[in-house]
Write a protein that holds these residues in place. Sequence first.
Motif, PDB file in Angstrom:
ATOM      1  N   UNK A 154     -31.644   6.527 -60.704  1.00 38.54           N
ATOM      2  CA  UNK A 154     -31.242   7.288 -61.878  1.00 38.54           C
ATOM      3  C   UNK A 154     -30.713   8.665 -61.469  1.00 38.54           C
ATOM      4  N   UNK A 155     -31.379   9.270 -60.535  1.00 39.57           N
ATOM      5  CA  UNK A 155     -30.964  10.589 -60.062  1.00 39.57           C
ATOM      6  C   UNK A 155     -29.557  10.528 -59.469  1.00 39.57           C
ATOM      7  N   UNK A 156     -29.292   9.484 -58.676  1.00 39.92           N
ATOM      8  CA  UNK A 156     -27.965   9.352 -58.059  1.00 39.92           C
ATOM      9  C   UNK A 156     -26.907   9.092 -59.127  1.00 39.92           C
ATOM     10  N   UNK A 157     -27.209   8.223 -60.069  1.00 33.28           N
ATOM     11  CA  UNK A 157     -26.236   7.892 -61.123  1.00 33.28           C
ATOM     12  C   UNK A 157     -25.885   9.138 -61.941  1.00 33.28           C
ATOM     13  N   UNK A 158     -26.868   9.942 -62.270  1.00 33.77           N
ATOM     14  CA  UNK A 158     -26.612  11.172 -63.032  1.00 33.77           C
ATOM     15  C   UNK A 158     -25.758  12.143 -62.210  1.00 33.77           C
ATOM     16  N   UNK A 159     -26.073  12.259 -60.936  1.00 35.12           N
ATOM     17  CA  UNK A 159     -25.330  13.190 -60.076  1.00 35.12           C
ATOM     18  C   UNK A 159     -23.883  12.730 -59.897  1.00 35.12           C
ATOM     19  N   UNK A 160     -23.667  11.415 -59.817  1.00 35.34           N
ATOM     20  CA  UNK A 160     -22.318  10.882 -59.626  1.00 35.34           C
ATOM     21  C   UNK A 160     -21.418  11.215 -60.825  1.00 35.34           C
ATOM     22  N   UNK A 161     -22.000  11.247 -61.997  1.00 36.90           N
ATOM     23  CA  UNK A 161     -21.206  11.591 -63.190  1.00 36.90           C
ATOM     24  C   UNK A 161     -20.666  13.015 -63.097  1.00 36.90           C
ATOM     25  N   UNK A 162     -21.411  13.894 -62.437  1.00 38.63           N
ATOM     26  CA  UNK A 162     -21.007  15.294 -62.340  1.00 38.63           C
ATOM     27  C   UNK A 162     -20.192  15.578 -61.085  1.00 38.63           C
TER      28      UNK A 162
END
Length: 505
Positions: free
Chosen positions: A37-45
């Motif tokens: 989840x942390x990686x997915x959120x960071x990838x959006x930004x």
Amino acid sequence: MAHQTWKRRSFLRTAGLAGLAPLFPLHAAAGGSGWSESFARALEKNPMLLGWRSVRADRLRCEARIEGRLPAELQGIFYRNGPAVYQRFGVRYRHWFEGDGMVQACRFDGRGVSHHARVLETPKLVRETSAQRRLFSGFATSAGGGAGPRRPDDLNVANTSVLDHHGELLALWEGGSASVLDRETLAWQGFKVWGESLDGLPFTAHPKVESDGTLWAFGYSFAPVPALLLYHIAPDGTVRRAHRIDVGAPGMVHDFVVTARHLVIVIPPLVFAPAAGDEVLLDALSWQPALGSRVLVVDKDDFDTRRWYQLPAGFGFHHGNGWEDDSGVIRFDHCVATDASLVTDRMRAIMRGELGEATPERYARFTLRPNGSAEVEATGEEAEFPRIAPSVAGRRNRYVYTLGAASVESTGWHLRRVVKRDLDAGSVEAFDYGPGVIPEEHVFVPKQAPRSEDDGWLIGPYLDYVRELSGIAIFDARHVADGPMARAWLDYPLPIALHGHFSPA
Ligand SMILES: [Fe+2]
């Protein structure tokens, strides 16, 4: 077999390594919680993180779209290897180096470039698929409970480099065996066994092949005893010698140097020092700068003739080249940092989408003198993935090609420039890919009848994370600053890979 001149003594010295497992029988709660989840959120930004997203398909094929002028003479297959699968069964891996390997074959026929990529169906991957879960704790990712790996190859992801030797195409991973691949389909076929008692022993991802096909390699192990294993392999693929050397405190060694007469191994003070509570191997690696970096020099003709040098602590992955002069002075280069935070911190943090802090690796030249003195000359310029012309391997080279930071002051995560360093002139020329692009290792490919050391092409992949496409750039190596003469654009983005090899047609 005429070439297999095994020495019984060497044979026995290697045998002790065969009982290597369990590497690290460390159990803990399953890893991965929250990292996906942390990686997915960071990838959006931050679209740069596309380079560390799991590849979307196990197999990929396309005909590249060519931009510019592809040299007709450049014909062969550019193989690549790197971690590509970072998440399975809900567990996001906790270190870049743990990704399951994907091998790519880029076929240059003078008119176009066809691309084929395949995730390697290693025994590790196949067993996990069958069990529908991660089975063993690895370098940084815990499996939680259960048995530890029985041998290093239980964790073998075959994800680091490619070797094309004596007709065999091998995927390399430094923790255990090389893997034999089908040259056409890139299918994983089996672990390479170099000889009796060498089954499953560590084999570097950076072997060196001399012009006659002679192959030098090493392997290192942390347990049950710290040791280096040296391999001398004949052009026909048979093992001439395999010799274990006790090295005291074990360090993480990724690459080495081969000169005309010596093997040179830099052992950094990133040592195996397991303590209670360590969950994975990475936890058990300890940066101990007081030990300094030790340099082992071994006579190629007699592995028992060795000498040591002591240097200030440093950690680096790669060497470009090494050579020695008539007086026995050995010179080599190293992309080296003053600590190991790159591997211990940054390459772990990137998996949860954080760029993290790390001490950069800088291009440095080392001198080892026969009287035991040694010195390091650092350029101060950030550098990684050094490559040279194969014709000067082990001899004095004029040029080395690396990736470099966008500027001397820049120490960002990714290296944005392709750099050609003229060691004789002390000058540098470079091409900056600009923002939005991550270049990967660029490989020098000589022309068939080169007129100079740099008469050839520099070819390397890049990820354009703004366009969300990967490509392969082709430079005239004589004029790197002019930028690519051609680009082969693929139909898809690929994760950032590690190393490549060009096999001419
Ligand atoms: Fe490497």
